[in-house]
Design a protein around this motif. Structure first.
Motif, PDB file in Angstrom:
ATOM      1  N   ARG A  38       0.940  -1.211   0.036  1.00  0.00           N
ATOM      2  CA  ARG A  38       0.040   0.072  -0.209  1.00  0.00           C
ATOM      3  C   ARG A  38       0.826   1.225  -0.029  1.00  0.00           C
ATOM      4  NH1 ARG A  38      -2.928  -3.540   2.972  1.00  0.00           N
ATOM      5  NH2 ARG A  38      -5.052  -3.925   2.458  1.00  0.00           N
ATOM      6  N   VAL A  39       0.717   2.361  -0.997  1.00  0.00           N
ATOM      7  CA  VAL A  39       1.363   3.411  -0.845  1.00  0.00           C
ATOM      8  C   VAL A  39       0.104   4.505  -0.918  1.00  0.00           C
ATOM      9  CG1 VAL A  39       2.544   4.957  -2.096  1.00  0.00           C
ATOM     10  CG2 VAL A  39       2.993   2.669  -2.365  1.00  0.00           C
ATOM     11  N   ARG A  40       0.199   5.559   0.056  1.00  0.00           N
ATOM     12  CA  ARG A  40      -0.603   6.285   0.351  1.00  0.00           C
ATOM     13  C   ARG A  40      -0.095   7.906   0.245  1.00  0.00           C
ATOM     14  NH1 ARG A  40      -5.415   5.677   3.922  1.00  0.00           N
ATOM     15  NH2 ARG A  40      -6.034   7.889   4.680  1.00  0.00           N
ATOM     16  N   THR A  41      -0.895   8.857  -0.435  1.00  0.00           N
ATOM     17  CA  THR A  41      -0.594  10.161  -0.175  1.00  0.00           C
ATOM     18  C   THR A  41      -1.882  10.836   0.402  1.00  0.00           C
ATOM     19  OG1 THR A  41      -1.544  10.568  -2.498  1.00  0.00           O
ATOM     20  CG2 THR A  41       1.019   9.703  -2.503  1.00  0.00           C
ATOM     21  N   ALA A  42      -1.645  12.421   0.072  1.00  0.00           N
ATOM     22  CA  ALA A  42      -2.734  12.904   0.908  1.00  0.00           C
ATOM     23  C   ALA A  42      -3.926  12.826  -0.038  1.00  0.00           C
ATOM     24  CB  ALA A  42      -2.396  14.527   0.573  1.00  0.00           C
ATOM     25  N   PHE A  43      -4.034  12.506  -1.159  1.00  0.00           N
ATOM     26  CA  PHE A  43      -5.442  12.290  -1.982  1.00  0.00           C
ATOM     27  C   PHE A  43      -5.566  11.067  -2.756  1.00  0.00           C
ATOM     28  CE2 PHE A  43      -4.304  16.826  -2.385  1.00  0.00           C
ATOM     29  CZ  PHE A  43      -5.407  17.438  -2.523  1.00  0.00           C
ATOM     30  N   GLU A  87      -3.083   0.352  -4.032  1.00  0.00           N
ATOM     31  CA  GLU A  87      -2.588  -1.168  -3.568  1.00  0.00           C
ATOM     32  C   GLU A  87      -2.052  -1.830  -4.745  1.00  0.00           C
ATOM     33  OE1 GLU A  87      -6.177  -1.946  -0.076  1.00  0.00           O
ATOM     34  OE2 GLU A  87      -6.094  -2.836  -1.766  1.00  0.00           O
ATOM     35  N   LEU A  88      -1.125  -2.826  -4.418  1.00  0.00           N
ATOM     36  CA  LEU A  88      -0.614  -3.675  -5.400  1.00  0.00           C
ATOM     37  C   LEU A  88      -0.446  -4.995  -4.925  1.00  0.00           C
ATOM     38  CD1 LEU A  88       1.038  -4.195  -8.083  1.00  0.00           C
ATOM     39  CD2 LEU A  88       2.951  -3.796  -6.734  1.00  0.00           C
ATOM     40  N   GLU A  89      -1.003  -6.019  -5.566  1.00  0.00           N
ATOM     41  CA  GLU A  89      -1.097  -7.609  -5.269  1.00  0.00           C
ATOM     42  C   GLU A  89       0.117  -7.990  -5.552  1.00  0.00           C
ATOM     43  OE1 GLU A  89      -4.641  -9.305  -6.590  1.00  0.00           O
ATOM     44  OE2 GLU A  89      -6.001  -8.294  -5.316  1.00  0.00           O
ATOM     45  N   MET A 143      -3.048  -3.591  -9.783  1.00  0.00           N
ATOM     46  CA  MET A 143      -3.191  -2.487  -9.056  1.00  0.00           C
ATOM     47  C   MET A 143      -4.529  -1.891  -8.875  1.00  0.00           C
ATOM     48  SD  MET A 143      -0.831   0.799  -9.850  1.00  0.00           S
ATOM     49  CE  MET A 143       0.819   0.244  -9.569  1.00  0.00           C
ATOM     50  N   ARG A 144      -4.845  -1.307  -7.877  1.00  0.00           N
ATOM     51  CA  ARG A 144      -6.062  -0.703  -7.272  1.00  0.00           C
ATOM     52  C   ARG A 144      -5.619   0.500  -6.573  1.00  0.00           C
ATOM     53  NH1 ARG A 144      -7.288  -6.073  -6.048  1.00  0.00           N
ATOM     54  NH2 ARG A 144      -6.700  -5.507  -3.740  1.00  0.00           N
ATOM     55  N   GLY A 145      -6.734   1.682  -6.860  1.00  0.00           N
ATOM     56  CA  GLY A 145      -6.524   2.819  -6.057  1.00  0.00           C
ATOM     57  C   GLY A 145      -7.810   3.476  -5.693  1.00  0.00           C
ATOM     58  N   ARG A 146      -7.853   4.445  -4.829  1.00  0.00           N
ATOM     59  CA  ARG A 146      -8.882   5.166  -4.184  1.00  0.00           C
ATOM     60  C   ARG A 146      -8.488   6.322  -3.989  1.00  0.00           C
ATOM     61  NH1 ARG A 146     -10.917   5.254   1.204  1.00  0.00           N
ATOM     62  NH2 ARG A 146      -9.264   4.326   1.726  1.00  0.00           N
ATOM     63  N   ILE A 149       4.309  -0.412   2.354  1.00  0.00           N
ATOM     64  CA  ILE A 149       4.627  -0.433   0.899  1.00  0.00           C
ATOM     65  C   ILE A 149       5.283  -1.822   0.606  1.00  0.00           C
ATOM     66  CG2 ILE A 149       6.540   0.582  -0.557  1.00  0.00           C
ATOM     67  CD1 ILE A 149       6.094   3.416   0.744  1.00  0.00           C
ATOM     68  N   LEU A 150       6.143  -2.492   1.389  1.00  0.00           N
ATOM     69  CA  LEU A 150       6.704  -3.867   1.084  1.00  0.00           C
ATOM     70  C   LEU A 150       5.801  -4.738   1.382  1.00  0.00           C
ATOM     71  CD1 LEU A 150      10.194  -3.275   2.266  1.00  0.00           C
ATOM     72  CD2 LEU A 150       9.497  -3.226   0.060  1.00  0.00           C
ATOM     73  N   GLY A 151       4.664  -4.476   1.914  1.00  0.00           N
ATOM     74  CA  GLY A 151       3.608  -5.477   2.161  1.00  0.00           C
ATOM     75  C   GLY A 151       4.002  -6.741   3.200  1.00  0.00           C
TER      76      GLY A 151
END
Length: 234
Positions: free
Chosen positions: A90-95, A99-101, A107-110, A185-187
């Motif tokens: 998981r990589v998260r920013t302000a907006f 997610e990367l399986e 790859m999925r995003g929200r 990030i490394l899961g």
């Protein structure tokens, strides 16, 4: 020889009792492995002295494995047994949150903030995704560009506007990555060993190769996560 071994074992037990009384659980676990490894090596030496080489060699290898000097399992078997199915980075920013399986490379995003808050990136068409570039910060633009590079490799040719055209160029990020972010990030789970960290890093870098739809931004984040966590083991 038996007398010397007996004295060595006694000293080891006294030292261990004192160390256990002061150690936290993680230190105690490492200490237990060290004790077991040292004890196995001493026993292997005793067996060698008695000429029982056939038994001494595997006992010695087991001791070296507990000490972390050799692998306890063949590489192929270890890779199969230690691979964790369903791992997600998981990589998260302000907006955005991405997610990367590990297994499939999916790859999925929200969207986390703004007019499209709560929307899945998969549910938005390409023009809407390109409009997002004008609403989000540089870190989020890099992450969105990484998503589009994987989902729609030719998107840059049709992108409009300076924000979209200039995204993904590795703009400088503010603030240092935390250990919590690095684990996500490394899961991998907090407290993972250096070997687990390196294994997860290698696996992700294969997924993020340009031929697999990877980007320099995501690769840089994975490399940074590895460096952050490996500092704990130095």
């Amino acid at each position: 020889m038996p007398v010397i071994l007996g004295v060595a074992v006694l000293i080891l037990l006294l030292w261990a009792a004192n160390a256990f009384s002061k150690a936290d659980p993680k230190q105690a676990a490492r200490l237990l492995r060290t004790m077991g490894g040292a004890g196995a090596l001493i026993f292997a030496a005793f067996l060698m002295f008695r000429g029982e080489i056939g038994v001494a060699v595997p006992v010695g290898l087991f001791g070296l494995g507990l000490l972390g000097w050799v692998s306890l399992w063949p590489a192929t078997f270890g890779a199969r047994t230690q691979k964790s199915t369903g791992q997600i980075s998981r990589v998260r920013t302000a907006f955005l949150e991405m997610e990367l399986e590990h297994d499939s490379g999916t790859m999925r995003g929200r969207v986390l903030a703004g007019r499209r808050q709560g929307a899945s990136l998969d549910s938005l068409d390409q023009p809407t995704l390109l409009d997002l570039f004008g609403e989000i910060d540089s870190d989020s633009r890099d992450l969105l560009a990484a998503y589009l590079d994987r989902k729609a490799p030719g998107w840059r040719e049709h992108a409009q506007g300076d924000a979209a055209a200039g995204s993904g160029k590795g703009a400088a990020r503010s603030g240092k990555m935390t250990e919590e972010e690095a684990y996500q990030i490394l899961g991998i789970q907090p407290g993972a060993s250096a070997e687990d960290i390196s294994r997860a890093h290698r696996s992700l870098m294969k997924k993020l190769h340009p031929d697999q739809g990877g980007t320099t931004y995501l690769a840089a984040r994975v490399n940074e996560a590895k460096d952050v966590l490996l500092r704990r083991h130095r």
